[in-house]
Structure formats: C-alpha cells, structure tokens
Write an enzyme that holds these catalytic residues in place. Structure first.
Site, PDB file in Angstrom:
ATOM      1  CG  ASP A 294      -2.270   0.980   1.020  1.00  0.00           C
ATOM      2  OD1 ASP A 294      -3.317   0.538   1.625  1.00  0.00           O
ATOM      3  OD2 ASP A 294      -2.057   1.797   0.076  1.00  0.00           O
TER       4      ASP A 294
HETATM    5  C1  GLC Z   1      -4.373   4.367  -0.199  1.00  0.00           C
HETATM    6  C2  GLC Z   1      -5.240   3.306   0.202  1.00  0.00           C
HETATM    7  C3  GLC Z   1      -5.415   2.062  -0.651  1.00  0.00           C
HETATM    8  C4  GLC Z   1      -5.143   2.459  -2.247  1.00  0.00           C
HETATM    9  C5  GLC Z   1      -4.093   3.065  -2.379  1.00  0.00           C
HETATM   10  C6  GLC Z   1      -3.415   3.622  -3.600  1.00  0.00           C
HETATM   11  O1  GLC Z   1      -3.766   4.839   0.943  1.00  0.00           O
HETATM   12  O2  GLC Z   1      -4.912   2.562   1.272  1.00  0.00           O
HETATM   13  O3  GLC Z   1      -6.798   1.457  -0.579  1.00  0.00           O
HETATM   14  O4  GLC Z   1      -5.801   1.626  -3.259  1.00  0.00           O
HETATM   15  O5  GLC Z   1      -3.363   3.899  -1.433  1.00  0.00           O
HETATM   16  O6  GLC Z   1      -4.443   4.949  -3.942  1.00  0.00           O
END
Ligand code: GLC
Length: 737
Positions: free
Chosen positions: A269
């Site tokens: 993430d």
């Molecule tokens: C965010 C979220 C995740 C998302 C990613 C890309 O922080 O936790 O769910 O898909 O970053 O945007």
C-alpha cells in the site's frame, strides 16, 4: 508476447532496470498531477531513476494517459510500458453506491454488473488496473473505511468479492482469463490482511487477532477473490499482531502464496514499505526494502525503499538477485497478460471515453442499484408517498440539494451531472418546498478533506427558521440528513458516530411543527441514530448512493421502486457497543433479553443488541415464513441435506425478499458463533403469492478450525435458521453423524 520472450527481456535488463519495474510512483512525479491518495506526493528522485519505473497511479483520462505512456516508453531503455492503476472502488465517472451499500443489495449479479461498468469506464479512460475489491471484514463502525467494505459477514463479503472480480476481469473461477479483451481490467484484492480491525477503530492502528479468528473470519473473502482469479493483491498498512503486513513473511509467503496459491503481483500500500521505519521495525528505508523483498512484495508503491536501495542490497549479497527477478517477472507478466507490449494504451480512447462515461445505460444501472442498496429501517404507514397534488412535501436538510452523495473514494470529474434529491423529487412532478435547514458540518468540526463549513449563528438561525416554515406549510417532511462524505474513507475514523448536532437540532425543531417526517440518512458508516428513528415516522438508510442518488431516493419514496436492501453491517444503538456484529460467540452467562443486569453477559447501561441487526430491512409489503423443514434429521458427511421454507407475500404490493440461511454449530471443540450466514436467495412475490425456497447444506459448510486448528466438521447437533434477517427465530435442527 511469449513467456520465453519475457524471460529473454528480463535476461537483457540491468539490475537497476529490473528494480525499476518494481516501483510505482504518483503520476505527478513523471507527468501530470493526478489524485494523491497518500501523505507523500514526491520522493524527489533523480530523473534517470524515474525513467525506469514500472507503474504509475492516480491519473485518469485517455488523452493524458496516452501522452504519458508514449513519452515514458520513448525514454525507457527497453521501451517497457507502464502499468496504469487507479482506485475505481464504486465506479469511475458513473458512481455507484459505496461498497457498504452494495453489500446491502445481497445481489452478486448487480455487484458484478456495476463492476463491469466501472471496468468499461476505467479502461476507456486508459487504465489497466483498479485497486479493488477491498475485502476487509468490518465490525467497528468507528473505522472510516467500513464504507469500502461489503460488511460484517465473511460469506457475504466472499460472494460479493468474487462478483467484483468477475465484473472487473471479465471471467471467474475455471473460466479463461483474458485481460487483453476490451473492457476487462485487472483487479486487486486489498488490504491483506485484516486492516478492518484496528484497535479502537482508529485508522492505521495495530490489529491483534488470533490465528483462528484470522482464518475463520478475516481470510475467507480474500481467498475467495484469489480463487476467482484476481491477479493482484495489496498489502495492508496495519501491523498484524505487531508485524507490519508489508514485511510479514508468514502472511505473504506462507498464507498468501503457499496456502492460498496466489501467483500474481503483490503490491504494497501507499508508502507502507517505508512506514516500517515508523513502526520501529526497520531502521531506515534500506532495511525496510530488505524486509519487504524477503516477505515477497513485488511492487513498492511510493516509497524510497526499492528504488533507492534494492539494487544495492543485491550487490551487497544481502538479497539474492533471484528475488528481484521473481518480482520483476511478475510485473512483466501482468503487463503481458494485459497485452501492453502489443498495445500499451489498451482501451484508452477519447472517443470511447465520451461514449461510455455516464452513458444512459450506466446511469440506469446506477439508479437501479442505488435504490436496491437502500435499507428501509422504519415505516409507520407513511411510505410510499402519494404523488397527488394536495400532498405538498417539505424537502429539508443539508443533503436535500447537493451532488456530494458519492463516497470518499470517488473522484468524478463532472459531479455536477449527479442528480440531487431535489431534482429527483421534482422529476416526479410533485409540489415541494425545499429548505437547507443547516449546514452539513457543525462549525467546530472539519471533514478530513474539503472545506470547513463556516457560518455565523445568525446564518444558521435563518436557515433553521426557513426550514420550520417549510415544515409548517407541508403535509409531509422529507428530511435529508447525514455525515459529510469525507467523514469516512481513509483517515476517516470517528470516536463519535452520531449525526452533527445542528442536524439533530433541525430534526427536533421540525418535529415540533410536523410529525409526518420521513428521514433519509446519508452516511459512509452505520451511524448512531436512535433519536432520528424516534422522531421520524419512516427512516431510509441510503449510505452514499452515487450519481443517480436523487432519482433512486425519489423512486423509493414514491414507491416506483420497492426498497429491498438488507443491512450488510448492523446499526449500533451507541458507540459504546462497537465493535458489534451478529456472528458473535455464546457466553457462559447468556442474556437473551439483552438488557438484564447482574452477573450476566452485557452492560448495565445498554442492550447487547444493535438498533437494527445484520440482514434487516423492510419493504412496502410483509412476508410470512413457514417453519423450516429438513429433508432428514441426521446427515452423514457425504450426504446433502435440504432445508425448505415457504415464503408468502402477506401484503398488498409485489416485492422482493432476501431469504437468509443461517447455521449454528450447537457444540464444538471451540466456542462457535451464535449464527453464521451460509446462504441467501432473493425471491419476488406478488401479493398473496407463495414460493418454496430451498437451500442445500453440505458437510463443507459445517467445517471450522477445531481445537487442534484442523479445518474439519465435528459430528453433533446443528440449527438451521431461515428468515428475513439474522434475528430470525425460525429454526430446525439436525445431527451430523
Ligand atoms: C491508499 C489506500 C489504498 C489505495 C492506495 C492507492 O492509501 O490505502 O486502498 O488503493 O492508497 O490509492
């Protein structure tokens, strides 16, 4: 490209070029600023490093993505295309209900169709991957990201997660996956694992769960989506039992890869790899990179770790180059599976975008799904409203005439094309007087993103006065209340999950002059609304209904569409009950009434039961259930037992009922949940019509992690419940022998 050509390409790449493929950056670092979904929007990297990356997130639009891809590939030493990813969580430009609302449809078919539309709009906009389905089980309404989940039940989440994968990728388990096909987008199961159970509902907190609870309740939905063919998985921010997921070898290499058989791309993430420094697990980005690659993270989303240190870790001998080859090959393989080496723009086309985004067919599906996601909590014979001329309606509240009815993970470029409640009601040709009544937010509160509502006491009083006058002049009040759309989503945890105090003040002022109140509640989470229920003749929970919210609410309020939603997550009576969920465990001192006090399970100041349970939802008719009958009283492991009920429509209007099957394992080598959802069927019945509904029960449905952590069934008595919600008392029993 043939696999051996990929191997040849890999063989011809330098170590830095291979590491580059394992890095994802926000679009703004290499081209045009997109949507920033993390704390860091720039790593200040040298140009030559940025020129080698494998993927970009956060930008949409066929024209911009085509331009970025063309320029990037021209500079890349092997002209390898970028993977273009984005959060298309509940629709791209045509916004569907938030997943928590989609969960209330109990309709895998509708969820699949919505995902299909989202995929078509996203790929026409030039995207290759969506960061969805989010399949974190949620039991704590204080957590802001409950809006992205389909709810509190493992089985429902698994069924709807599989439907999303089919919708996005164009195929399911056992079918041939072809991501090159127009309209197919790669899915990404997230957030692995158990991000939905942070301590105190506080965003990014540690998650402390036993292996039994993980395997029994939290892993099944992720596993189901992987078995359905989802090609990507994302790590979760949280530490799981004090180990950050992005560095958790047990979770990623043992559970995800070995046990669940996942062979696809594992992406971290946003900055989660670097965040192991804050967790106190890594001394610096270099150590974080080592932990992540050893855990098997193939792509590092926006952190310094891989791009700055992975090559050096290999050269120093601390990390085997084969681990980089493995990760790089998974990235190249996904690009190849998407056909990007032959067509780096996939479906991206300005013409296609103009043709499909918000097209009539997509809007119609969004309207239908929104209506079916609404949950009718209460109705004292006031709904459906009459359209006749002398039934004037006062439409009051901060949600009465706003387009901001889409979830926190929606970024429509043309939100003004959404249909407001006022527009939807006017389209019904009814006479209404509208009044805002108050602002969305109390002046001392601030949504995590967006403007603070600033106003004077006088301005508020004027709005309230106008609303009361409107209520006096009308026969019925439709009161549109709710929490701001940015009070949920990432970073949206709340310790107080009631509605803003000025909205409650508005409710009481209106209730003083007009008792015929229908309250429509907008929220990204189960909010605490006993006072709303008490002061309203009807309450319709509409979550965040999306682009067609106004038409869908009007359709249901006027009975053009029957409400059929069932709660995918229970509504607590108070925040003190949270976490609260139906599939809880029996205690040694049962409290059936829920409010008895003494040496007994529960509180001295609150019931143990929610205001409305999982699976609950009314409609504009009533249903009767016969007793549950079983095809046999004992069942051998290899046999199938059939459970049957007859459901009848005992009211005056045709409607759909979601018939739910729950099982109870009466005695086990470990304590078993009081009930477990194991099936559901939607049946449409005309007034007076009866239908027989049958469920097949197999031994596999009875398995659980026993005292010895073996996943097997144990002989003994089981209850079979079939009814309208998880509180059903309609049961029969059988013995597994
Ligand atoms: C965010 C979220 C995740 C998302 C990613 C890309 O922080 O936790 O769910 O898909 O970053 O945007």
């Amino acid at each position: 490209m043939e696999y051996k050509q990929l191997e040849h390409l890999l063989h011809n790449m330098s170590l830095e070029e291979k590491v580059g493929q394992m890095v994802q950056l926000p679009a703004g670092m290499i081209a045009k600023e997109g949507v920033i979904t993390g704390q860091i929007d720039n790593l200040h990297l040298p140009k030559e490093q940025k020129a080698l990356i494998g993927s970009v997130l956060g930008l949409t639009g066929a024209k911009d993505l085509r331009e970025m891809q063309e320029n990037f590939m021209a500079e890349h030493p092997h002209h390898i295309p970028l993977l273009l990813m984005y959060d298309v969580i509940n629709g791209m430009e045509t916004i569907f209900p938030i997943p928590l609302g989609q969960g209330c449809t109990f309709s895998p078919e509708l969820v699949e169709q919505a995902a299909r539309v989202a995929a078509k709009e996203a790929t026409a906009s030039g995207l290759h991957v969506t960061f969805s389905p989010m399949l974190d089980l949620v039991r704590d309404a204080r957590w802001g990201r409950v809006m992205e989940s389909t709810g509190e039940d493992p089985y429902l989440n698994a069924e709807l997660g599989k439907a999303m994968v089919r919708g996005y990728q164009g195929s399911g388990k056992g079918e041939t996956l072809d991501l090159t096909k127009e309209g197919n987008i790669a899915g990404c199961v997230k957030h692995f694992a158990a991000y939905g159970a942070p301590l105190g509902g506080r965003e990014y907190e540690n998650v402390e769960l036993s292996e039994r609870t993980l395997r029994e309740d939290y892993f099944p939905a992720y596993q189901a989506a992987i078995e359905e063919g989802c090609v990507m998985v994302m790590t979760s921010f949280n530490t799981l039992n004090r180990i950050p997921s992005s560095g958790n070898k047990w979770l990623m290499r043992k559970v995800l890869r070995e046990e669940m058989g996942f062979e696809g791309l594992l992406i971290s993430d946003y900055s989660a790899v670097d965040e192991m420094i804050n967790h106190g697990i890594a001394a610096d980005s270099r150590e974080a990179a080592k932990l992540a690659i050893l855990a098997g993270v193939d792509m590092d989303m926006v952190s310094n770790a891989y791009i700055r240190y992975l090559a050096e870790l290999v050269r120093s001998g601390e990390v085997e180059e084969r681990l980089v080859d493995e990760g790089c090959m998974r990235v190249l393989k996904l690009k190849n599976d998407l056909g990007l080496f032959e067509n780096p723009f996939k479906d991206g086309s300005v013409e296609k975008e103009q043709e499909v985004l918000l097209c009539r067919e997509h809007r119609s599906l969004a309207r239908d799904m929104a209506a079916k996601s609404f949950v009718l909590l209460k109705n004292e014979d006031i709904l459906p409203l009459k359209k006749n001329a002398n039934s004037k309606v006062a439409l009051i509240g901060p949600y009465a005439d706003t387009v901001e009815m889409y979830g926190a993970w929606s970024f429509p470029k043309k939100p003004e094309l959404s249909v407001t409640i006022k527009q939807g009601m006017e389209a019904k040709g009814v006479e209404l007087v509208a009044a805002k009544g108050c602002f969305m937010q109390d002046e001392d509160k601030q949504a995590k993103v967006g403007q603070k509502d600033t106003y004077t006491k006088e301005e508020l009083e004027a709005l309230m006065k106008q609303a009361v006058e409107a209520a006096v002049s009308a026969e019925t009040v439709v009161l549109c209340l709710g929490e701001h759309r940015e009070y949920t989503g990432e970073g949206g945890s709340r310790a107080d999950i009631t509605l803003p105090k000025h909205q409650m003040e508005l409710l009481h002022k209106v209730a003083k002059v007009n008792k015929n109140i229908v309250t429509v509640v907008f929220s990204g989470r189960p909010v605490v609304i006993p006072e709303v229920v008490e002061n309203s003749k009807a309450v319709l929970m509409v979550w965040m209904p999306g682009t067609e919210g106004g038409n869908a609410v009007a359709d249901v309020l006027y009975g053009d569409v029957m409400p059929e939603g069932k709660l995918s997550m229970c509504l607590p009576r108070s925040v003190g009950q949270v976490p609260i969920f139906y599939n809880k465990f029996r205690t040694g001192r049962p409290n059936e009434e829920g409010t008895r006090v003494g040496f007994i399970h529960g509180y001295i100041d609150e019931s143990i039961y929610p205001l409305y349970p999982f699976g609950y939802g009314l409609t504009y008719t009533s249903f009767g259930y016969s007793e549950v009958t079983l095809s046999k009283e004992t069942m051998a492991k290899e046999e199938i037992l059939t459970a049957t009920v007859t459901v009848s429509n005992t009211g005056k209007r045709e409607a759909v009922e979601t018939v739910q099957l729950y099982l109870t394992d009466v005695k086990g080598s470990v304590v078993r949940p009081v009930k477990m959802l194991k099936g559901f069927q939607k049946v449409s019945l005309k007034p007076g019509e009866c239908k027989r509904v049958q469920f097949e029960i197999t031994e596999e449905m009875l398995r659980f992690y026993t005292i010895d952590m073996e996943y097997v069934s144990e002989p003994g008595e089981f209850y079979v419940w079939i009814g309208s919600d998880s509180d059903t008392k309609n049961k029969a029993s059988f013995r597994l022998v």
